[in-house]
Scaffold this active site. Structure first.
Site, mmCIF file in Angstrom:
data_model
loop_
_atom_site.group_PDB
_atom_site.id
_atom_site.type_symbol
_atom_site.label_atom_id
_atom_site.label_comp_id
_atom_site.label_asym_id
_atom_site.label_seq_id
_atom_site.Cartn_x
_atom_site.Cartn_y
_atom_site.Cartn_z
ATOM 1 C CG HIS A 150 -1.992 -1.113 1.139
ATOM 2 N ND1 HIS A 150 -2.514 -1.594 -0.040
ATOM 3 C CD2 HIS A 150 -2.585 -1.846 2.143
ATOM 4 C CE1 HIS A 150 -3.387 -2.561 0.238
ATOM 5 N NE2 HIS A 150 -3.435 -2.736 1.534
ATOM 6 C CG HIS A 219 -7.654 -0.999 2.521
ATOM 7 N ND1 HIS A 219 -8.143 -1.634 3.643
ATOM 8 C CD2 HIS A 219 -6.702 -1.817 2.027
ATOM 9 C CE1 HIS A 219 -7.495 -2.764 3.817
ATOM 10 N NE2 HIS A 219 -6.614 -2.910 2.855
ATOM 11 C CE1 TYR A 221 -9.678 -2.356 6.630
ATOM 12 C CE2 TYR A 221 -10.259 -4.567 7.347
ATOM 13 C CZ TYR A 221 -9.302 -3.613 7.045
ATOM 14 O OH TYR A 221 -7.976 -3.926 7.165
ATOM 15 C CG ASP A 292 -5.208 -10.551 1.981
ATOM 16 O OD1 ASP A 292 -5.549 -9.667 1.171
ATOM 17 O OD2 ASP A 292 -4.321 -10.388 2.839
ATOM 18 C CD GLN A 329 -5.879 -8.550 -2.497
ATOM 19 O OE1 GLN A 329 -5.500 -8.593 -3.683
ATOM 20 N NE2 GLN A 329 -5.257 -9.198 -1.537
ATOM 21 C CD GLU A 357 -7.904 -4.105 -0.434
ATOM 22 O OE1 GLU A 357 -6.734 -3.789 -0.692
ATOM 23 O OE2 GLU A 357 -8.186 -5.041 0.342
HETATM 24 C C1 GLA Z 1 -4.792 -5.497 2.266
HETATM 25 C C2 GLA Z 1 -3.886 -6.633 2.224
HETATM 26 C C3 GLA Z 1 -4.015 -7.446 3.468
HETATM 27 C C4 GLA Z 1 -3.828 -6.601 4.689
HETATM 28 C C5 GLA Z 1 -4.769 -5.445 4.644
HETATM 29 C C6 GLA Z 1 -4.540 -4.517 5.786
HETATM 30 O O1 GLA Z 1 -6.078 -5.841 2.012
HETATM 31 O O2 GLA Z 1 -4.063 -7.423 1.097
HETATM 32 O O3 GLA Z 1 -3.075 -8.467 3.454
HETATM 33 O O4 GLA Z 1 -2.520 -6.118 4.725
HETATM 34 O O5 GLA Z 1 -4.622 -4.743 3.448
HETATM 35 O O6 GLA Z 1 -4.493 -5.152 6.997
#
Ligand code: GLA
Length: 392
Positions: A150, A219, A221, A292, A329, A357
């Site tokens: 990131h 990003h 959630y 992930d 993602q 993402e």
């Molecule tokens: C992204 C990554 C994860 C994690 C999150 C933050 O989604 O792919 O592995 O690092 O960010 O915690």
């Protein structure tokens, strides 16, 4: 006729605004907010700006609240991030469907979760923070084991962006200097969030003065039953993807393979409960501690097309994601471990939220078979993602 917030341009000073309307109230202690009776149907999206907090040396952080009859989106300049997103459930009850905090301090102190941020200059991972660009080796800062995640140590999530109120939303601007985190080229980035009814749209653009790589995402959630409602394991996901990019280890760097989802727990072509297969014995799920991974969105990159849909049976809420990006993602909140306590006073345990993402492929600068993320001087990076909320 209902009392409703009247939009004001921001973030101050007040003299740039529609003069007169709020002056008395501002003088008498109201900050950037006026209450005026008006019919809600007459309103487009209302945008309000106000002080959110201050950073030691980095200045003043503003909050922007975008309100429609269907949705309310709160953003702050620190990380150009989403801090709240309220929508109605099947009973018409409003709820906040994004994880985060009430105040600035925990956003500054706990950066590892990337709650709601704009991730950049390169979202997701670059192996060892190293790649070749125009015959030169680029080395970025590394912040995830030995890899870049990131954007590196001081990614865009840790910058206080310049915000400007625009029609139906806010536009954030950041100038990332040449050599920032090791990336070449001065990159001028704009991220515009706008709200119309039940649709949030994010438009990204960037320009560089030297060849570089760019991959920007949000990003946030989500937990469609509400940010303090427990895990997302019973929410139902569809991904418009026939393939994904497996990773080589728990470091989550892609192998380079573009693998079919057929016959794997990564097949979300039919709506599937997130928790249904997450505990299966599967090397990829072990590497990720759950989901992930990067899915390849069906259709043509560059065109806004469906990428994902989530339905939460308890609240009836739905979220549909469309994007121009080649990939997405899906991250099932695997690293949340109960240590972060959110705005509702509830600890975020593992899988309290999911991220979708929209992005370029992870580690694309090191894989010639992945769509390029290179941006040359004079070219413009441009990308859009929409989040549409509903109930079923
Ligand atoms: C992204 C990554 C994860 C994690 C999150 C933050 O989604 O792919 O592995 O690092 O960010 O915690």
């Amino acid at each position: 006729m209902l009392p409703e917030r009247r939009a004001l341009a921001g973030p101050g000073p007040w003299d740039r605004r529609e003069e007169g309307i709020c002056l008395d109230r501002v003088r008498s202690g109201w900050v950037g907010l006026c209450w005026e009776p008006m019919a809600i149907d007459d309103l487009g999206t209302q945008v309000k700006s106000e002080l959110f907090g201050t950073l030691g040396v980095g200045g003043v952080v503003y909050r922007y609240t975008l309100t429609s009859t269907e949705t309310q989106l709160e953003l702050i300049s620190y990380g150009a991030r989403v801090v709240a997103l309220k929508t109605k459930d099947h009973n018409g009850v409003w709820g906040d469907v994004t994880l985060g905090y009430r105040e600035l301090k925990p956003y500054v102190d706990n950066t590892n979760a990337y709650f709601g941020v704009i991730a950049g200059r390169y979202a997701n991972r670059i192996a060892k923070g190293r790649f070749e660009l125009e015959g030169e080796t680029v080395q970025t800062t590394v912040n995830d084991g030995g890899n870049m995640l990131h954007g590196g140590v001081e990614g865009f999530d840790k910058r206080n962006w310049e915000g400007e109120v625009v029609a139906d939303g806010v536009e954030f601007t950041l100038v990332s200097p040449d050599g920032d985190q090791g990336f070449p080229g001065t990159l001028t980035v704009k991220v515009r969030y706008s709200l119309k009814g039940n649709v949030v749209r994010i438009d990204y653009s960037a320009k560089t003065d030297k060849a570089t790589v760019v991959n920007l995402t949000n990003h946030a959630y989500f937990n469609l039953d509400g940010e303090a409602s427990g895990t997302i394991l019973d929410e139902v996901l569809t991904l418009e993807a026939d393939a994904y990019t497996p990773v080589s280890s728990a470091e989550a760097i892609p192998t380079g393979e573009i693998a079919t989802v057929e016959g794997t727990p990564f097949d979300f072509r039919q709506a599937t409960v997130i928790g249904a297969r997450i505990g299966e014995t599967n090397e990829q799920l072990t590497f990720g501690r759950g989901y992930d991974h990067n899915w390849v969105v069906r259709g043509k990159a560059g065109e806004l097309r469906p990428a994902a849909k989530v339905f939460a049976p308890k609240s009836g809420r739905t979220l549909t994601v469309e994007t121009t990006e080649p990939a997405i993602q899906f991250y099932s909140g695997n690293f949340l471990d109960g240590t972060l306590v959110g705005k509702g006073g509830v600890a975020y345990v593992q899988r309290s939220g999911f991220c979708l993402e929209t992005q370029a492929f992870p580690d694309a600068p090191n894989h010639a078979n992945f769509p390029t993320t290179e941006l040359k001087a004079g070219q413009e990076y441009s990308s859009a993602t929409t989040w549409t909320f509903g109930v079923e």
